[in-house]
Motif scaffolding. Structure first.
Motif, mmCIF file in Angstrom:
data_model
loop_
_atom_site.group_PDB
_atom_site.id
_atom_site.type_symbol
_atom_site.label_atom_id
_atom_site.label_comp_id
_atom_site.label_asym_id
_atom_site.label_seq_id
_atom_site.Cartn_x
_atom_site.Cartn_y
_atom_site.Cartn_z
ATOM 1 N N HIS A 1 1.410 15.105 -5.341
ATOM 2 C CA HIS A 1 2.049 14.014 -4.602
ATOM 3 C C HIS A 1 2.497 12.909 -5.561
ATOM 4 O O HIS A 1 1.883 12.694 -6.601
ATOM 5 C CB HIS A 1 1.089 13.426 -3.567
ATOM 6 N N ARG A 2 3.557 12.221 -5.166
ATOM 7 C CA ARG A 2 4.043 11.069 -5.935
ATOM 8 C C ARG A 2 4.392 9.949 -4.955
ATOM 9 O O ARG A 2 5.065 10.168 -3.949
ATOM 10 C CB ARG A 2 5.290 11.444 -6.732
ATOM 11 N N SER A 3 3.912 8.750 -5.265
ATOM 12 C CA SER A 3 4.265 7.543 -4.513
ATOM 13 C C SER A 3 5.001 6.615 -5.475
ATOM 14 O O SER A 3 4.485 6.293 -6.541
ATOM 15 C CB SER A 3 3.019 6.819 -3.994
ATOM 16 N N VAL A 4 6.209 6.202 -5.090
ATOM 17 C CA VAL A 4 7.001 5.294 -5.919
ATOM 18 C C VAL A 4 7.222 4.008 -5.143
ATOM 19 O O VAL A 4 7.808 4.016 -4.057
ATOM 20 C CB VAL A 4 8.363 5.920 -6.314
ATOM 21 N N ILE A 5 6.729 2.901 -5.695
ATOM 22 C CA ILE A 5 6.889 1.588 -5.077
ATOM 23 C C ILE A 5 7.857 0.789 -5.939
ATOM 24 O O ILE A 5 7.636 0.638 -7.142
ATOM 25 C CB ILE A 5 5.543 0.861 -4.966
ATOM 26 N N THR A 6 8.918 0.309 -5.313
ATOM 27 C CA THR A 6 9.907 -0.505 -6.018
ATOM 28 C C THR A 6 9.930 -1.886 -5.388
ATOM 29 O O THR A 6 10.160 -2.015 -4.182
ATOM 30 C CB THR A 6 11.305 0.138 -5.954
ATOM 31 N N LEU B 1 10.863 -4.114 -10.333
ATOM 32 C CA LEU B 1 9.687 -3.491 -10.925
ATOM 33 C C LEU B 1 9.388 -2.216 -10.148
ATOM 34 O O LEU B 1 9.421 -2.217 -8.923
ATOM 35 C CB LEU B 1 8.493 -4.445 -10.820
ATOM 36 N N THR B 2 9.089 -1.123 -10.864
ATOM 37 C CA THR B 2 8.752 0.141 -10.224
ATOM 38 C C THR B 2 7.381 0.599 -10.696
ATOM 39 O O THR B 2 7.107 0.607 -11.896
ATOM 40 C CB THR B 2 9.802 1.224 -10.551
ATOM 41 N N VAL B 3 6.521 0.973 -9.739
ATOM 42 C CA VAL B 3 5.212 1.538 -10.038
ATOM 43 C C VAL B 3 5.173 2.926 -9.420
ATOM 44 O O VAL B 3 5.514 3.108 -8.251
ATOM 45 C CB VAL B 3 4.068 0.666 -9.476
ATOM 46 N N THR B 4 4.769 3.917 -10.223
ATOM 47 C CA THR B 4 4.681 5.298 -9.757
ATOM 48 C C THR B 4 3.241 5.777 -9.852
ATOM 49 O O THR B 4 2.619 5.677 -10.909
ATOM 50 C CB THR B 4 5.578 6.215 -10.607
ATOM 51 N N PHE B 5 2.711 6.259 -8.725
ATOM 52 C CA PHE B 5 1.390 6.867 -8.675
ATOM 53 C C PHE B 5 1.604 8.374 -8.545
ATOM 54 O O PHE B 5 2.322 8.829 -7.653
ATOM 55 C CB PHE B 5 0.590 6.367 -7.467
ATOM 56 N N THR B 6 0.962 9.163 -9.441
ATOM 57 C CA THR B 6 1.183 10.602 -9.457
ATOM 58 C C THR B 6 -0.147 11.349 -9.424
ATOM 59 O O THR B 6 -1.081 10.987 -10.141
ATOM 60 C CB THR B 6 1.949 11.004 -10.736
ATOM 61 N N PRO C 1 18.829 -8.321 -3.288
ATOM 62 C CA PRO C 1 19.319 -9.675 -3.030
ATOM 63 C C PRO C 1 18.262 -10.600 -2.439
ATOM 64 O O PRO C 1 18.442 -11.799 -2.414
ATOM 65 C CB PRO C 1 20.451 -9.452 -2.028
ATOM 66 N N SER C 2 17.121 -10.020 -1.967
ATOM 67 C CA SER C 2 16.015 -10.841 -1.470
ATOM 68 C C SER C 2 14.720 -10.117 -1.807
ATOM 69 O O SER C 2 14.722 -8.941 -2.147
ATOM 70 C CB SER C 2 16.140 -11.049 0.048
ATOM 71 N N ALA C 3 13.592 -10.825 -1.711
ATOM 72 C CA ALA C 3 12.294 -10.243 -2.052
ATOM 73 C C ALA C 3 11.932 -9.162 -1.044
ATOM 74 O O ALA C 3 11.896 -9.406 0.159
ATOM 75 C CB ALA C 3 11.228 -11.329 -2.081
ATOM 76 N N ARG C 4 11.703 -7.955 -1.572
ATOM 77 C CA ARG C 4 11.317 -6.837 -0.709
ATOM 78 C C ARG C 4 10.702 -5.739 -1.569
ATOM 79 O O ARG C 4 10.861 -5.716 -2.783
ATOM 80 C CB ARG C 4 12.495 -6.297 0.082
ATOM 81 N N ALA C 5 9.991 -4.824 -0.906
ATOM 82 C CA ALA C 5 9.421 -3.672 -1.591
ATOM 83 C C ALA C 5 9.681 -2.434 -0.751
ATOM 84 O O ALA C 5 9.673 -2.491 0.480
ATOM 85 C CB ALA C 5 7.919 -3.855 -1.805
ATOM 86 N N SER C 6 9.918 -1.317 -1.425
ATOM 87 C CA SER C 6 10.104 -0.059 -0.732
ATOM 88 C C SER C 6 9.110 0.951 -1.295
ATOM 89 O O SER C 6 8.712 0.879 -2.447
ATOM 90 C CB SER C 6 11.538 0.450 -0.888
ATOM 91 N N PRO D 1 0.821 -1.207 0.000
ATOM 92 C CA PRO D 1 0.000 0.000 0.000
ATOM 93 C C PRO D 1 0.860 1.265 0.000
ATOM 94 O O PRO D 1 1.998 1.261 0.485
ATOM 95 C CB PRO D 1 -0.779 -0.116 1.310
ATOM 96 N N SER D 2 0.315 2.350 -0.545
ATOM 97 C CA SER D 2 0.952 3.662 -0.481
ATOM 98 C C SER D 2 -0.156 4.706 -0.495
ATOM 99 O O SER D 2 -1.326 4.382 -0.697
ATOM 100 C CB SER D 2 1.892 3.873 -1.670
#
Length: 98
Positions: free
Chosen positions: A77-82, A68-73, A87-92, A30-31
């Motif tokens: 405001h901008r939310s960037v989910i990567t 994979l990068t998803v950008t909501f604009t 080296p391991s499964a994660r999202a920021s 979520p973002s």
């Protein structure tokens, strides 16, 4: 026929990205700008859906199988989910107001 606003967009995984075997599987991130569901495989990350919040538009970018990068604009405001498996499964999530 145009889909109603707020309808989730789903994209079939790229035929070259292997998301079916191994890995931790589905994960939703979520973002403020929306939510993204990805499938983590042993050799790639695939977009399952990107659902923007009201007033946001979604864009995606995948320059390598493992990230994979998803950008909501929106207007302010901008939310960037990567999501990555390296080296391991994660999202920021990076939130930026302007």
């Amino acid at each position: 026929m145009k889909a109603p606003t707020g309808t989730p967009r789903t994209t079939a995984p790229s035929p070259r990205v292997d998301c079916e075997e191994g890995g931790p599987g589905l994960h939703t991130v979520p973002s403020e700008g929306g939510k993204v569901t990805v499938r983590y495989g042993s050799r790639g990350v695939c977009l399952i859906s990107a659902v923007p919040s009201r007033g946001y538009k979604a864009g995606t970018s995948q320059t390598a199988d493992d990230t994979l990068t998803v950008t909501f604009t929106s207007a302010d405001h901008r939310s960037v989910i990567t999501a990555t498996i390296n080296p391991s499964a994660r999202a920021s999530v990076r939130e930026t107001s302007f």
